[in-house]
Design a protein around this motif. Structure first.
Motif, PDB file in Angstrom:
ATOM      1  N   LYS A 137       0.835  -1.212   0.000  1.00  0.00           N
ATOM      2  CA  LYS A 137       0.000   0.000   0.000  1.00  0.00           C
ATOM      3  C   LYS A 137       0.869   1.263   0.000  1.00  0.00           C
ATOM      4  O   LYS A 137       1.734   1.436   0.850  1.00  0.00           O
ATOM      5  CB  LYS A 137      -0.885  -0.010   1.248  1.00  0.00           C
ATOM      6  CG  LYS A 137      -1.872   1.138   1.326  1.00  0.00           C
ATOM      7  CD  LYS A 137      -2.782   0.962   2.541  1.00  0.00           C
ATOM      8  CE  LYS A 137      -3.836   2.039   2.622  1.00  0.00           C
ATOM      9  NZ  LYS A 137      -3.354   3.322   3.081  1.00  0.00           N
ATOM     10  N   LYS A 138       0.627   2.107  -0.977  1.00  0.00           N
ATOM     11  CA  LYS A 138       1.327   3.409  -1.032  1.00  0.00           C
ATOM     12  C   LYS A 138       0.670   4.341  -0.026  1.00  0.00           C
ATOM     13  O   LYS A 138      -0.540   4.546  -0.064  1.00  0.00           O
ATOM     14  CB  LYS A 138       1.208   3.989  -2.441  1.00  0.00           C
ATOM     15  CG  LYS A 138       1.740   5.405  -2.562  1.00  0.00           C
ATOM     16  CD  LYS A 138       1.522   5.962  -3.957  1.00  0.00           C
ATOM     17  CE  LYS A 138       0.616   7.166  -3.880  1.00  0.00           C
ATOM     18  NZ  LYS A 138       0.395   7.825  -5.154  1.00  0.00           N
ATOM     19  N   ILE A 139       1.468   4.900   0.864  1.00  0.00           N
ATOM     20  CA  ILE A 139       0.936   5.860   1.833  1.00  0.00           C
ATOM     21  C   ILE A 139       1.152   7.284   1.317  1.00  0.00           C
ATOM     22  O   ILE A 139       0.296   8.142   1.440  1.00  0.00           O
ATOM     23  CB  ILE A 139       1.580   5.646   3.223  1.00  0.00           C
ATOM     24  CG1 ILE A 139       1.081   4.301   3.787  1.00  0.00           C
ATOM     25  CG2 ILE A 139       1.254   6.774   4.180  1.00  0.00           C
ATOM     26  CD1 ILE A 139       1.879   3.763   4.918  1.00  0.00           C
ATOM     27  N   ALA A 140       2.304   7.499   0.694  1.00  0.00           N
ATOM     28  CA  ALA A 140       2.596   8.830   0.135  1.00  0.00           C
ATOM     29  C   ALA A 140       3.744   8.739  -0.848  1.00  0.00           C
ATOM     30  O   ALA A 140       4.590   7.856  -0.748  1.00  0.00           O
ATOM     31  CB  ALA A 140       2.963   9.792   1.260  1.00  0.00           C
ATOM     32  N   CYS A 141       3.746   9.664  -1.822  1.00  0.00           N
ATOM     33  CA  CYS A 141       4.880   9.774  -2.746  1.00  0.00           C
ATOM     34  C   CYS A 141       4.980  11.234  -3.165  1.00  0.00           C
ATOM     35  O   CYS A 141       4.006  11.802  -3.664  1.00  0.00           O
ATOM     36  CB  CYS A 141       4.677   8.876  -3.967  1.00  0.00           C
ATOM     37  SG  CYS A 141       6.132   8.840  -5.031  1.00  0.00           S
ATOM     38  N   VAL A 142       6.115  11.848  -2.910  1.00  0.00           N
ATOM     39  CA  VAL A 142       6.278  13.281  -3.187  1.00  0.00           C
ATOM     40  C   VAL A 142       7.590  13.532  -3.943  1.00  0.00           C
ATOM     41  O   VAL A 142       8.483  12.685  -3.954  1.00  0.00           O
ATOM     42  CB  VAL A 142       6.289  14.115  -1.876  1.00  0.00           C
ATOM     43  CG1 VAL A 142       5.008  13.933  -1.097  1.00  0.00           C
ATOM     44  CG2 VAL A 142       7.503  13.768  -1.024  1.00  0.00           C
ATOM     45  N   LEU A 143       7.674  14.712  -4.535  1.00  0.00           N
ATOM     46  CA  LEU A 143       8.850  15.072  -5.323  1.00  0.00           C
ATOM     47  C   LEU A 143       9.455  16.382  -4.796  1.00  0.00           C
ATOM     48  O   LEU A 143       8.731  17.326  -4.521  1.00  0.00           O
ATOM     49  CB  LEU A 143       8.409  15.265  -6.783  1.00  0.00           C
ATOM     50  CG  LEU A 143       9.426  14.997  -7.895  1.00  0.00           C
ATOM     51  CD1 LEU A 143       9.963  13.577  -7.838  1.00  0.00           C
ATOM     52  CD2 LEU A 143       8.785  15.252  -9.249  1.00  0.00           C
ATOM     53  N   GLN A 191      13.631  19.241   0.420  1.00  0.00           N
ATOM     54  CA  GLN A 191      12.400  19.771  -0.198  1.00  0.00           C
ATOM     55  C   GLN A 191      11.317  18.691  -0.224  1.00  0.00           C
ATOM     56  O   GLN A 191      10.141  18.952   0.046  1.00  0.00           O
ATOM     57  CB  GLN A 191      12.661  20.271  -1.636  1.00  0.00           C
ATOM     58  CG  GLN A 191      13.728  21.349  -1.799  1.00  0.00           C
ATOM     59  CD  GLN A 191      13.546  22.532  -0.852  1.00  0.00           C
ATOM     60  OE1 GLN A 191      12.434  22.952  -0.560  1.00  0.00           O
ATOM     61  NE2 GLN A 191      14.657  23.053  -0.359  1.00  0.00           N
ATOM     62  N   ALA A 192      11.731  17.463  -0.559  1.00  0.00           N
ATOM     63  CA  ALA A 192      10.762  16.348  -0.586  1.00  0.00           C
ATOM     64  C   ALA A 192      10.323  16.009   0.838  1.00  0.00           C
ATOM     65  O   ALA A 192       9.137  15.768   1.094  1.00  0.00           O
ATOM     66  CB  ALA A 192      11.384  15.125  -1.262  1.00  0.00           C
ATOM     67  N   PHE A 193      11.276  16.026   1.757  1.00  0.00           N
ATOM     68  CA  PHE A 193      10.957  15.645   3.141  1.00  0.00           C
ATOM     69  C   PHE A 193       9.935  16.586   3.771  1.00  0.00           C
ATOM     70  O   PHE A 193       9.053  16.168   4.512  1.00  0.00           O
ATOM     71  CB  PHE A 193      12.231  15.589   3.992  1.00  0.00           C
ATOM     72  CG  PHE A 193      11.961  15.017   5.355  1.00  0.00           C
ATOM     73  CD1 PHE A 193      11.747  13.658   5.523  1.00  0.00           C
ATOM     74  CD2 PHE A 193      11.862  15.848   6.461  1.00  0.00           C
ATOM     75  CE1 PHE A 193      11.445  13.140   6.770  1.00  0.00           C
ATOM     76  CE2 PHE A 193      11.564  15.338   7.710  1.00  0.00           C
ATOM     77  CZ  PHE A 193      11.360  13.973   7.864  1.00  0.00           C
ATOM     78  N   LYS A 194      10.034  17.882   3.442  1.00  0.00           N
ATOM     79  CA  LYS A 194       9.072  18.859   3.987  1.00  0.00           C
ATOM     80  C   LYS A 194       7.639  18.473   3.610  1.00  0.00           C
ATOM     81  O   LYS A 194       6.701  18.709   4.355  1.00  0.00           O
ATOM     82  CB  LYS A 194       9.388  20.265   3.458  1.00  0.00           C
ATOM     83  CG  LYS A 194      10.547  20.918   4.179  1.00  0.00           C
ATOM     84  CD  LYS A 194      10.613  22.419   3.948  1.00  0.00           C
ATOM     85  CE  LYS A 194      10.981  22.784   2.533  1.00  0.00           C
ATOM     86  NZ  LYS A 194      11.338  24.208   2.363  1.00  0.00           N
ATOM     87  N   LYS A 195       7.504  17.874   2.409  1.00  0.00           N
ATOM     88  CA  LYS A 195       6.157  17.494   1.936  1.00  0.00           C
ATOM     89  C   LYS A 195       5.681  16.176   2.545  1.00  0.00           C
ATOM     90  O   LYS A 195       4.484  15.914   2.633  1.00  0.00           O
ATOM     91  CB  LYS A 195       6.153  17.345   0.402  1.00  0.00           C
ATOM     92  CG  LYS A 195       6.455  18.615  -0.348  1.00  0.00           C
ATOM     93  CD  LYS A 195       6.440  18.313  -1.845  1.00  0.00           C
ATOM     94  CE  LYS A 195       6.888  19.504  -2.673  1.00  0.00           C
ATOM     95  NZ  LYS A 195       6.963  19.159  -4.098  1.00  0.00           N
ATOM     96  N   ILE A 196       6.629  15.311   2.909  1.00  0.00           N
ATOM     97  CA  ILE A 196       6.215  13.957   3.326  1.00  0.00           C
ATOM     98  C   ILE A 196       6.158  13.802   4.845  1.00  0.00           C
ATOM     99  O   ILE A 196       5.549  12.861   5.348  1.00  0.00           O
ATOM    100  CB  ILE A 196       7.134  12.884   2.700  1.00  0.00           C
ATOM    101  CG1 ILE A 196       6.350  11.579   2.477  1.00  0.00           C
ATOM    102  CG2 ILE A 196       8.402  12.625   3.518  1.00  0.00           C
ATOM    103  CD1 ILE A 196       7.023  10.589   1.542  1.00  0.00           C
TER     104      ILE A 196
END
Length: 200
Positions: A137-143, A191-196
């Motif tokens: 299950k994908k919980i989150a994916c950000v760029l 930058q990605a970590f801030k979103k996730i």
């Protein structure tokens, strides 16, 4: 998400540099595991985007370990080389991911395209896809991205990968010349970590 799942996290990478950078970003309350503790080899990354490859890794490592997994897929895009090496950034370093080889290849490709490339400003960016999966299950994916340009020669011994040849916009030094504490606040992974982080 229950708290139970959230306080244990596997970092889905066999790259020590990435492992260190991701660990430094995570809250201290989370117990972090690495793939070496489970003796896990990396899966085949056959996705065509950073996001797909990140999800291949987080799902695979989560299923193998039984833990929630945070995985990263990242690389360098150079506009003058049609966004190469891109998702093949690590592969440019050959079988053993030797980044001094990969950096030499970048310069070779730039020379092939234009012998006078050093007279131009060669625009580039680092891209990082971070994903969290629990089993399938994908919980989150950000760029996350950081824009910059290519240094005419490698500079600095800090960081890893292509850091010695990447100068972020509005800066004079490469990531390889910066202290980790300076780089963390600028780079694509942050930058990605801030979103996730809200999913952790």
């Amino acid at each position: 998400m229950s708290k139970q799942k959230n306080n244990k996290l596997l970092i889905g990478t066999n790259n020590k540099g990435k492992l260190g950078e991701i660990k430094a970003l995570l809250p201290k309350s989370i117990k972090i595991y690495s793939t070496t503790e489970f003796n896990l080899k990396s899966p085949t990354e056959n996705g065509k985007t950073f996001e797909k490859n990140s999800l291949i890794k987080s799902k695979y490592f989560s299923k193998k370990s039984g833990l929630m997994c945070l995985a990263d897929d990242s690389g360098l895009e150079i506009d003058f080389l049609n966004k190469k090496p891109g998702i093949y950034s690590a592969r440019w370093g050959g079988k053993h991911g030797d980044f001094s080889k990969a950096i030499k290849r970048v310069y070779r490709e730039l020379n092939k395209k234009d012998k006078n490339w050093k007279k131009r400003k060669i625009r580039a960016r680092f891209v990082c896809a971070l994903s969290i999966s629990y089993f399938n299950k994908k919980i989150a994916c950000v760029l996350g991205k950081v824009e910059g340009y290519i240094s005419h020669k490698p500079k600095g011994k800090n960081g890893f990968g292509y850091d010695p040849i990447f100068i972020p916009l509005k800066k004079k030094r490469t990531f390889g010349q910066m202290k980790p504490s300076q780089k963390y606040k600028l780079d694509h992974r942050y930058q990605a970590f801030k979103k996730i982080r809200k999913f952790l």
